[in-house]
Design an enzyme around this catalytic site. Structure first.
Site, PDB file in Angstrom:
ATOM      1  N   ASN A 264      -2.114  -0.116   6.460  1.00 56.30           N
ATOM      2  CA  ASN A 264      -1.601  -1.333   7.098  1.00 56.30           C
ATOM      3  C   ASN A 264      -0.689  -2.161   6.192  1.00 56.30           C
ATOM      4  O   ASN A 264      -0.729  -3.380   6.206  1.00 56.30           O
ATOM      5  CB  ASN A 264      -2.761  -2.159   7.673  1.00 56.30           C
TER       6      ASN A 264
ATOM      7  N   LYS B 136       0.825  -1.215   0.000  1.00 56.67           N
ATOM      8  CA  LYS B 136       0.000   0.000   0.000  1.00 56.67           C
ATOM      9  C   LYS B 136       0.866   1.275   0.000  1.00 56.67           C
ATOM     10  O   LYS B 136       2.044   1.231   0.362  1.00 56.67           O
ATOM     11  CB  LYS B 136      -0.946  -0.042   1.206  1.00 56.67           C
TER      12      LYS B 136
ATOM     13  N   GLU C 245      -9.202 -10.689  -8.120  1.00 56.11           N
ATOM     14  CA  GLU C 245      -8.253  -9.590  -7.935  1.00 56.11           C
ATOM     15  C   GLU C 245      -7.053  -9.740  -8.863  1.00 56.11           C
ATOM     16  O   GLU C 245      -6.580  -8.758  -9.448  1.00 56.11           O
ATOM     17  CB  GLU C 245      -7.813  -9.543  -6.470  1.00 56.11           C
TER      18      GLU C 245
ATOM     19  N   TYR D 105     -12.319  -2.059  -3.988  1.00 57.26           N
ATOM     20  CA  TYR D 105     -12.855  -2.168  -2.625  1.00 57.26           C
ATOM     21  C   TYR D 105     -14.380  -2.073  -2.578  1.00 57.26           C
ATOM     22  O   TYR D 105     -14.942  -1.712  -1.539  1.00 57.26           O
ATOM     23  CB  TYR D 105     -12.218  -1.109  -1.718  1.00 57.26           C
TER      24      TYR D 105
END
Ligand code: ATP
Ligand code: MG
Length: 145
Positions: A113, A10, A127, A50
């Site tokens: 995270n 991320k 995904e 998401y």
């Protein structure tokens, strides 16, 4: 049980320079890299990725964050990959993550995270396909998947 999972490093972990350390931890744990790239998600792509969290209060913030800078996306291969990888990354909230897990070591907070990991074999496939066409996926011995 499936043998692939999908991950992203991320944006905050990228900005902090943790990407190569995280990738080393992943391969040290026995995962093979089937596909890999660095890219920046658009807000719309982050919203699509998401979409299951659309009704959650953090959806807007999460998709802003996930489109705020480059990420690394990868398909990882290992027996029982989804479960094995979630063990390696640790709990969503790094405060609850076990010692030695990727999130314990490299996460900033519950949202930032460090990494994403698929939560089921079905989502791993979805995904993986969202990010990579078939001709960008290779087996460990260099053949197209
Ligand atoms: P991921 O899907 O990214 O691997 P996860 O499956 O552990 O994480 P989810 O419940 O799917 O957790 O949440 C998706 C992401 O949304 C989390 O990884 C985190 O970045 C963010 N998130 C989850 N809960 C919160 C929260 N309470 N506040 C802010 N962000 C959150
Ligand atoms: Mg999840």
């Amino acid at each position: 049980m499936g043998n692939i999972t999908f991950t992203m490093v991320k944006p905050t972990a990228m900005r902090k320079g943790f990407a190569t350390k995280i990738l080393a931890k992943i391969t040290d744990a026995g995962f093979k890299i089937q596909a890999l790239k660095m890219m920046q998600l658009s807000k719309v792509q982050a919203e699509k990725f998401y979409e299951v969290h659309k009704e959650r209060p953090f959806y807007g913030e999460l998709t802003d964050f996930m489109s705020s800078g480059p990420i690394i996306a990868a398909i990882l291969e290992k027996e029982n990959a989804v479960e094995e990888y979630r063990k390696l990354i640790g709990a969503t909230n790094p405060e609850n993550a076990e010692e030695g897990t990727i999130r314990k070591m490299y996460a900033t907070n519950i949202q930032e995270n460090a990494v994403h990991g698929s939560d089921s074999d079905e989502n791993a496939e979805t995904e993986a396909t969202f990010f990579f066409p078939k001709n960008e996926r290779f087996t460990d011995d260099g053949k197209l998947v």
